[in-house]
Structures are given as C-alpha cells and as structure tokens.
Scaffold this active site. Structure first.
Site, PDB file in Angstrom:
ATOM      1  N   PHE A   1      -3.179   1.625 -51.954  1.00 49.76           N
ATOM      2  CA  PHE A   1      -2.584   0.406 -52.497  1.00 49.76           C
ATOM      3  C   PHE A   1      -1.057   0.530 -52.530  1.00 49.76           C
ATOM      4  O   PHE A   1      -0.486   1.497 -52.053  1.00 49.76           O
ATOM      5  CB  PHE A   1      -3.138   0.145 -53.906  1.00 49.76           C
ATOM      6  CG  PHE A   1      -4.406  -0.679 -53.924  1.00 49.76           C
ATOM      7  CD1 PHE A   1      -5.199  -0.834 -52.792  1.00 49.76           C
ATOM      8  CD2 PHE A   1      -4.816  -1.307 -55.105  1.00 49.76           C
ATOM      9  CE1 PHE A   1      -6.371  -1.604 -52.824  1.00 49.76           C
ATOM     10  CE2 PHE A   1      -5.976  -2.071 -55.155  1.00 49.76           C
ATOM     11  CZ  PHE A   1      -6.757  -2.223 -54.016  1.00 49.76           C
ATOM     12  N   SER A   2      -0.436  -0.448 -53.179  1.00 52.55           N
ATOM     13  CA  SER A   2       1.028  -0.546 -53.140  1.00 52.55           C
ATOM     14  C   SER A   2       1.728   0.586 -53.874  1.00 52.55           C
ATOM     15  O   SER A   2       1.166   1.236 -54.749  1.00 52.55           O
ATOM     16  CB  SER A   2       1.467  -1.886 -53.719  1.00 52.55           C
ATOM     17  OG  SER A   2       1.127  -2.904 -52.808  1.00 52.55           O
TER      18      SER A   2
ATOM     19  N   GLN B   1       1.202  -3.192 -47.148  1.00 50.44           N
ATOM     20  CA  GLN B   1      -0.251  -3.217 -47.308  1.00 50.44           C
ATOM     21  C   GLN B   1      -0.841  -3.766 -46.023  1.00 50.44           C
ATOM     22  O   GLN B   1      -0.504  -4.885 -45.601  1.00 50.44           O
ATOM     23  CB  GLN B   1      -0.636  -4.109 -48.496  1.00 50.44           C
ATOM     24  CG  GLN B   1      -0.360  -3.471 -49.837  1.00 50.44           C
ATOM     25  CD  GLN B   1      -1.293  -2.297 -50.092  1.00 50.44           C
ATOM     26  OE1 GLN B   1      -2.434  -2.471 -50.501  1.00 50.44           O
ATOM     27  NE2 GLN B   1      -0.817  -1.088 -49.836  1.00 50.44           N
TER      28      GLN B   1
ATOM     29  N   TRP C   1      -3.983  -8.121 -40.694  1.00 46.10           N
ATOM     30  CA  TRP C   1      -3.627  -8.533 -42.063  1.00 46.10           C
ATOM     31  C   TRP C   1      -2.543  -7.671 -42.697  1.00 46.10           C
ATOM     32  O   TRP C   1      -2.609  -6.445 -42.661  1.00 46.10           O
ATOM     33  CB  TRP C   1      -4.874  -8.460 -42.938  1.00 46.10           C
ATOM     34  CG  TRP C   1      -4.562  -8.609 -44.385  1.00 46.10           C
ATOM     35  CD1 TRP C   1      -4.335  -7.608 -45.299  1.00 46.10           C
ATOM     36  CD2 TRP C   1      -4.397  -9.836 -45.112  1.00 46.10           C
ATOM     37  NE1 TRP C   1      -4.046  -8.136 -46.533  1.00 46.10           N
ATOM     38  CE2 TRP C   1      -4.082  -9.503 -46.445  1.00 46.10           C
ATOM     39  CE3 TRP C   1      -4.484 -11.187 -44.749  1.00 46.10           C
ATOM     40  CZ2 TRP C   1      -3.849 -10.459 -47.425  1.00 46.10           C
ATOM     41  CZ3 TRP C   1      -4.259 -12.145 -45.735  1.00 46.10           C
ATOM     42  CH2 TRP C   1      -3.961 -11.773 -47.049  1.00 46.10           C
ATOM     43  N   MET C   2      -1.599  -8.358 -43.355  1.00 41.08           N
ATOM     44  CA  MET C   2      -0.570  -7.678 -44.148  1.00 41.08           C
ATOM     45  C   MET C   2      -0.446  -8.359 -45.502  1.00 41.08           C
ATOM     46  O   MET C   2      -0.498  -9.581 -45.578  1.00 41.08           O
ATOM     47  CB  MET C   2       0.764  -7.768 -43.410  1.00 41.08           C
ATOM     48  CG  MET C   2       1.957  -7.280 -44.212  1.00 41.08           C
ATOM     49  SD  MET C   2       3.503  -7.367 -43.276  1.00 41.08           S
ATOM     50  CE  MET C   2       3.958  -9.088 -43.525  1.00 41.08           C
ATOM     51  N   ASN C   3      -0.278  -7.562 -46.592  1.00 42.70           N
ATOM     52  CA  ASN C   3       0.229  -8.165 -47.828  1.00 42.70           C
ATOM     53  C   ASN C   3       1.470  -7.431 -48.313  1.00 42.70           C
ATOM     54  O   ASN C   3       2.424  -7.333 -47.528  1.00 42.70           O
ATOM     55  CB  ASN C   3      -0.857  -8.431 -48.880  1.00 42.70           C
ATOM     56  CG  ASN C   3      -1.725  -7.290 -49.313  1.00 42.70           C
ATOM     57  OD1 ASN C   3      -2.537  -6.800 -48.551  1.00 42.70           O
ATOM     58  ND2 ASN C   3      -1.590  -6.848 -50.540  1.00 42.70           N
ATOM     59  N   ASP C   4       1.511  -6.933 -49.527  1.00 36.38           N
ATOM     60  CA  ASP C   4       2.771  -6.495 -50.144  1.00 36.38           C
ATOM     61  C   ASP C   4       3.653  -5.589 -49.280  1.00 36.38           C
ATOM     62  O   ASP C   4       3.154  -4.677 -48.631  1.00 36.38           O
ATOM     63  CB  ASP C   4       2.479  -5.654 -51.398  1.00 36.38           C
ATOM     64  CG  ASP C   4       1.437  -6.240 -52.305  1.00 36.38           C
ATOM     65  OD1 ASP C   4       0.947  -7.338 -52.027  1.00 36.38           O
ATOM     66  OD2 ASP C   4       1.099  -5.571 -53.292  1.00 36.38           O
TER      67      ASP C   4
ATOM     68  N   ARG D   1      -1.604   0.227 -61.369  1.00 38.43           N
ATOM     69  CA  ARG D   1      -1.191   0.380 -59.964  1.00 38.43           C
ATOM     70  C   ARG D   1       0.256  -0.032 -59.684  1.00 38.43           C
ATOM     71  O   ARG D   1       0.938  -0.570 -60.528  1.00 38.43           O
ATOM     72  CB  ARG D   1      -2.125  -0.436 -59.068  1.00 38.43           C
ATOM     73  CG  ARG D   1      -2.191  -1.916 -59.382  1.00 38.43           C
ATOM     74  CD  ARG D   1      -3.122  -2.606 -58.373  1.00 38.43           C
ATOM     75  NE  ARG D   1      -3.251  -4.009 -58.638  1.00 38.43           N
ATOM     76  CZ  ARG D   1      -4.233  -4.561 -59.348  1.00 38.43           C
ATOM     77  NH1 ARG D   1      -5.174  -3.809 -59.909  1.00 38.43           N
ATOM     78  NH2 ARG D   1      -4.271  -5.877 -59.526  1.00 38.43           N
TER      79      ARG D   1
ATOM     80  N   GLU E   1       1.526  -7.011 -61.702  1.00 37.97           N
ATOM     81  CA  GLU E   1       1.488  -6.126 -60.539  1.00 37.97           C
ATOM     82  C   GLU E   1       2.912  -5.844 -60.053  1.00 37.97           C
ATOM     83  O   GLU E   1       3.852  -6.554 -60.404  1.00 37.97           O
ATOM     84  CB  GLU E   1       0.702  -6.796 -59.386  1.00 37.97           C
ATOM     85  CG  GLU E   1      -0.718  -7.185 -59.771  1.00 37.97           C
ATOM     86  CD  GLU E   1      -1.538  -7.807 -58.624  1.00 37.97           C
ATOM     87  OE1 GLU E   1      -2.713  -7.450 -58.507  1.00 37.97           O
ATOM     88  OE2 GLU E   1      -1.006  -8.647 -57.872  1.00 37.97           O
TER      89      GLU E   1
ATOM     90  N   TRP F   1      -1.842 -15.379 -53.018  1.00 39.04           N
ATOM     91  CA  TRP F   1      -3.263 -15.010 -53.007  1.00 39.04           C
ATOM     92  C   TRP F   1      -4.187 -16.221 -53.054  1.00 39.04           C
ATOM     93  O   TRP F   1      -5.365 -16.127 -52.680  1.00 39.04           O
ATOM     94  CB  TRP F   1      -3.588 -14.055 -54.156  1.00 39.04           C
ATOM     95  CG  TRP F   1      -3.173 -12.643 -53.848  1.00 39.04           C
ATOM     96  CD1 TRP F   1      -2.224 -11.899 -54.503  1.00 39.04           C
ATOM     97  CD2 TRP F   1      -3.692 -11.787 -52.814  1.00 39.04           C
ATOM     98  NE1 TRP F   1      -2.111 -10.648 -53.930  1.00 39.04           N
ATOM     99  CE2 TRP F   1      -3.002 -10.555 -52.894  1.00 39.04           C
ATOM    100  CE3 TRP F   1      -4.653 -11.950 -51.820  1.00 39.04           C
ATOM    101  CZ2 TRP F   1      -3.259  -9.493 -52.020  1.00 39.04           C
ATOM    102  CZ3 TRP F   1      -4.907 -10.890 -50.941  1.00 39.04           C
ATOM    103  CH2 TRP F   1      -4.220  -9.684 -51.056  1.00 39.04           C
TER     104      TRP F   1
HETATM  105  C1  FRU Z   1      -0.561  -7.281 -55.036  1.00 40.44           C
HETATM  106  C2  FRU Z   1      -1.699  -6.277 -54.973  1.00 40.44           C
HETATM  107  C3  FRU Z   1      -1.298  -4.974 -55.625  1.00 40.44           C
HETATM  108  C4  FRU Z   1      -2.201  -3.991 -54.965  1.00 40.44           C
HETATM  109  C5  FRU Z   1      -2.278  -4.527 -53.558  1.00 40.44           C
HETATM  110  C6  FRU Z   1      -3.595  -4.292 -52.888  1.00 40.44           C
HETATM  111  O1  FRU Z   1      -0.609  -8.254 -54.050  1.00 40.44           O
HETATM  112  O2  FRU Z   1      -2.838  -6.835 -55.579  1.00 40.44           O
HETATM  113  O3  FRU Z   1      -1.391  -4.993 -57.025  1.00 40.44           O
HETATM  114  O4  FRU Z   1      -1.687  -2.689 -54.999  1.00 40.44           O
HETATM  115  O5  FRU Z   1      -2.032  -5.914 -53.644  1.00 40.44           O
HETATM  116  O6  FRU Z   1      -3.542  -4.659 -51.547  1.00 40.44           O
END
Ligand code: FRU
Length: 473
Positions: free
Chosen positions: A78-79, A38, A19-22, A146, A198, A282
């Site tokens: 987190f980010s 992330q 898994w990857m996000n930001d 954050r 965010e 999301w």
């Molecule tokens: C945005 C977010 C950030 C947070 C991170 C957590 O997608 O919700 O605000 O730092 O993802 O994975």
C-alpha cells in the site's frame, strides 16, 4: 469512436498500462524526481497493489521504470513514502550511493491487517530489497493503519512518521527508521470526519513575510466538499513531538472532485513543497471510460503559505511553463465568443485571464460545442463558483450531483485571475494565485471548440486573456 487515445493526457503522468492510484514515495536524488505509485500491473481496476515507478529530470517528461515493489508474504504494498538516508541511520548502505529507503504499508488481504515496513535501494532506486525485520511498526488496535509519511526533523535529529489510523493521524519518532516511538494522536475534534483518514503529510511552509508554519495534509474518503475523496489540511505548529493547531474551520487543498492522496516530494533540491496528487475519485475511478490505462496524476504543484498565514496556496510547478506555446487570442473587453477553434479542439491548452468584477455581479465561462460542454460561473453575491459538468460527455454517476460548488470571497480589488490548465480529460483551475484550486475530470464525446466568457452586464470586465496551446516537449 472516442476512447483511450482521445483521453490520455498529453502532459500529465499516466502509467503506460493498467491501473494506478495514489502517488507514493516521491523523492529526489541526483538529478531525478522519483515518482512511485499504487499500481496493479495486471488489470485496469484496483487489485493486489505494487509500487509502480517513474523518473523525471524536469517534472514534464516521465520515464516509466519496472515495478519497484512487489507483494510478498506479508501482503500487498500500500501507500507510503521514501527518503534519502544521507547519514545511513538504518545501516542499509553497501556502496557509494546514498540509500533510498521506502516506508510503506503492508496489507494482508486475508486478515485485512495493515503494518508499516521498509525497503531500500543502493542503486539510485533501480532495485529494491525488503528489510528482513519487517514489519517495523504494528498497531493491533487499529484496522485502518496505513500510508506512513516520513520526514527528517532537523532540530531533534530524528525521523518523524505521520500515519493514518481510522480517523486520526498518529505521530511517531525514530533514530533509525526501524524502531518507532509513539508521540501523539491527532484528529479528534479537528477537521472533517465524513470518512476514513488516509495519506497524511507533514511539512513546513513559508510566505513572503518570512513567516513559517507547519502543514498537515490529510486525505479523506468519502467526505470531500463535492463528494467522494478529497484532501483537507491543518496549519499549526510542531516541535518534533506535538502538532497543535488553532484552526477551527475545515480547509481543503483542492475543491474539485479529482485530487486525492497527494503528498510532497522528499529532498526537493530547491526547498520547494512540491506536491502531486492522484487525479481521480474513489466514487468512480474504476469506471471512467479508459481501458488500456486508468488514472493520471495532477500537475506537479508547489504549496506555499499565503501572506496572511491562513491558506495553503497551490501553484503549478514552474517547470510546467515549458509546455506552453505563446499565442495570442482575439477578444473584446466585454466578452468572448469563439467558435470552432482548432486550438480549443485539441483539448490541450491553457487559458490565463484576469477579470475585473467591480461592475458585475457574476460571470460565466463556457467551453464546449453545440451539444455538450462544461461551464464555470462565479457569483459575487453568493461568493461561490458553480461548475457544471453534467453535459461534458461521460456522466459521473456515483456522485449525487455533478455540479461542483466552491466557496470563494473575492478580494477587495474585485479581481479574479483564472489559470486554467486543460488536458485531454482533465481541467485544473488555479484561482487568484492558488487561493483556490479546482481539479476535475471530463471525458468529452466530441471535441469542444467553442469558448464563451460573459458577464451579467455590458461592462468591460476582461482585462487580459491568453489561450496557449500545449507543445510537445
Ligand atoms: C488511498 C488508499 C490508501 C491505501 C491505498 C491502497 O487512495 O486507500 O489509504 O494505502 O489507497 O491502494
């Protein structure tokens, strides 16, 4: 059976596994573009966050490196952002290399507390130490606090941090990354507030007239124009202490469903505002039909100020042209009807077309096959694009509607230039030099080999059309 292999992008960054996000901590140093992200190394859904890491010399070929930041006693990672501390303001330097410093959010999963912390590297980002004085910034009044983005303010000779707090962005300044002084809160009465704010970013943008403005990016989830996650921006001024804007309407960096949490590179060697976003939403990110890996980044893009000073223009980074093979295509000026085309069926190509809508009311572009596909319509009378991805394979069922609506008033020239980048499971449309960008995912069950482009009249409206295959670099 279609699945991971069919959907893994050919020229967009994906982690090899899981898994990857930001995108996080993008910084350039000595020939390398660093991209952190992330990352959950143990699962294909969101979980205890780490910073994954990749580097590239050309923004096209990425080498994934070992995880850079692991969770610790203060929480998960987190980010956040990264900078080159050229003047060693934080005193972390031990060797010959400049220090790379990461400024990120620690998230305590038990208490849900969020605070800002530091880590640093003396070896070009290969190994990282957490600062023993962490956290460097707390805020007891805010539960959501954050995603710090830190920039150097030349005039003030100070670091500036923008960080999201509820539905505001808070500005701080610091001489040394360790002590932060409150400057301002921005947000009340400005922009969209349908969800939590965010991943802010703050930078200057210029246009061809030499005009310069400050841009503040703010991602918001939910509350985007087509549902779920999206990124808005504010153009204004910033004197090192106060950000001000007279902007009244909400502006979106991308009107598609799948460009979130994007920010720009620090220390970009050519002075570009080089941006990359997380190409998902999301609303459904954790359910999309891949398992070995999940999520890709958008194309790297440059952000510029439009000549009228009103818009952020997004364009694919010029490095991306190296993946295009030159190729011509048969078409007539009053329509296109291509069937079962081998290039289209690869699911990786770029369409570049200029359309003249002076004699037409609307146009439609369809890419698909007999049973499914995706369509894009533009209607001059409603000044709107409508994109329909309801029958493009996977159904994005957490969004209320899978039609995307994008407002856009055609210029007086009546010209519509579309640059469409298609990869295995994504489409990115740049309209008239980046005045609009529309990024969205699709997961076709069977290859789409047909392309039709029509207008509502018999007029000759196609001025040029190129379909270029993607070559492996
Ligand atoms: C945005 C977010 C950030 C947070 C991170 C957590 O997608 O919700 O605000 O730092 O993802 O994975």
């Amino acid at each position: 059976k279609v699945g991971d292999n069919n959907f893994r992008p050919a020229y967009h960054f994906t982690p090899e596994k899981n898994w990857m996000n930001d995108p996080n901590g993008m910084v350039y140093y000595k020939g390398e573009y660093h991209l952190f992200f992330q990352y959950n190394p143990d699962d294909n859904v969101w979980g205890p966050m780490h910073w994954g890491h990749a580097v590239s010399e050309d923004l096209v070929n990425w080498e994934e490196l070992p995880v850079a930041l692991y969770p610790d006693d203060l929480g998960n990672i987190f980010s956040g952002s990264a900078i080159v501390d050229t003047h060693n303001t934080a005193g972390f330097k031990t060797g010959d290399e400049d220090v790379l410093a990461a400024i990120f959010t620690h998230h305590n999963p038990e208490t849900n507390e969020q605070y800002q912390s530091l880590a640093y590297s003396n070896d070009k980002g290969r190994s990282w130490q957490k600062y023993e004085g962490n956290p460097v910034l707390t805020n007891e009044d805010k539960t959501d606090f954050r995603d710090p983005k830190v920039i150097w303010h030349e005039e003030k000779q100070q670091w500036i941090m923008v960080v999201a707090a509820g539905q505001e962005i808070i500005f701080y300044s610091s001489p040394n990354l360790k002590e932060w002084e409150y400057l301002q809160s921005f947000g009340h009465g400005h922009g969209a507030h349908g969800g939590v704010w965010e991943c802010p970013d703050l930078f200057t943008v210029r246009n061809e007239n030499g005009e310069e403005r400050w841009a503040l990016l703010v991602s918001i989830n939910p509350g985007a124009p087509n549902g779920g996650s999206g990124t808005q921006y504010f153009l204004g001024s910033f004197d090192g202490e106060t950000f001000e804007t007279s902007q009244t309407e909400t502006k979106w960096l991308d009107y598609g469903t799948d460009n979130y949490a994007g920010v720009t590179w620090s220390n970009e060697p050519n002075g570009r505002n080089l941006f990359i976003g997380w190409m998902s939403n999301w609303a459904y990110a954790q359910n999309v039909p891949t398992t070995a890996w999940r999520s890709a980044m958008t194309l790297p893009r440059t952000l510029e100020l439009s000549n009228n000073g009103d818009l952020l223009l997004s364009k694919p980074a010029e490095e991306m042209s190296s993946v295009l093979a030159s190729n011509s295509v048969e078409y007539t000026t009053n329509g296109v009807d291509i069937k079962n085309d081998p290039v289209l069926k690869t699911g990786t190509f770029q369409i570049n077309t200029t359309l003249d809508l002076s004699k037409d009311k609307s146009i439609e572009l369809f890419w698909g096959n007999e049973t499914s596909g995706v369509s894009l319509q533009y209607d001059k009378t409603t000044s709107e694009f409508v994109i329909n991805r309801n029958d493009a394979g996977y159904s994005f069922n957490n969004l209320n509607n899978n039609n995307l609506f994008i407002p856009y008033v055609l210029p007086e020239s009546n010209e519509l230039e579309l640059e469409i980048w298609v990869d295995k499971s994504s489409v990115e449309i740049f309209v008239n030099g980046g005045e609009r960008v529309i990024t969205f995912l699709i997961f076709p069950n069977t290859p789409f080999g047909d392309l039709q482009i029509h207008s509502d009249s018999e007029a000759e409206f196609i001025q040029s059309l190129y379909i270029q295959p993607i070559v492996n670099k």
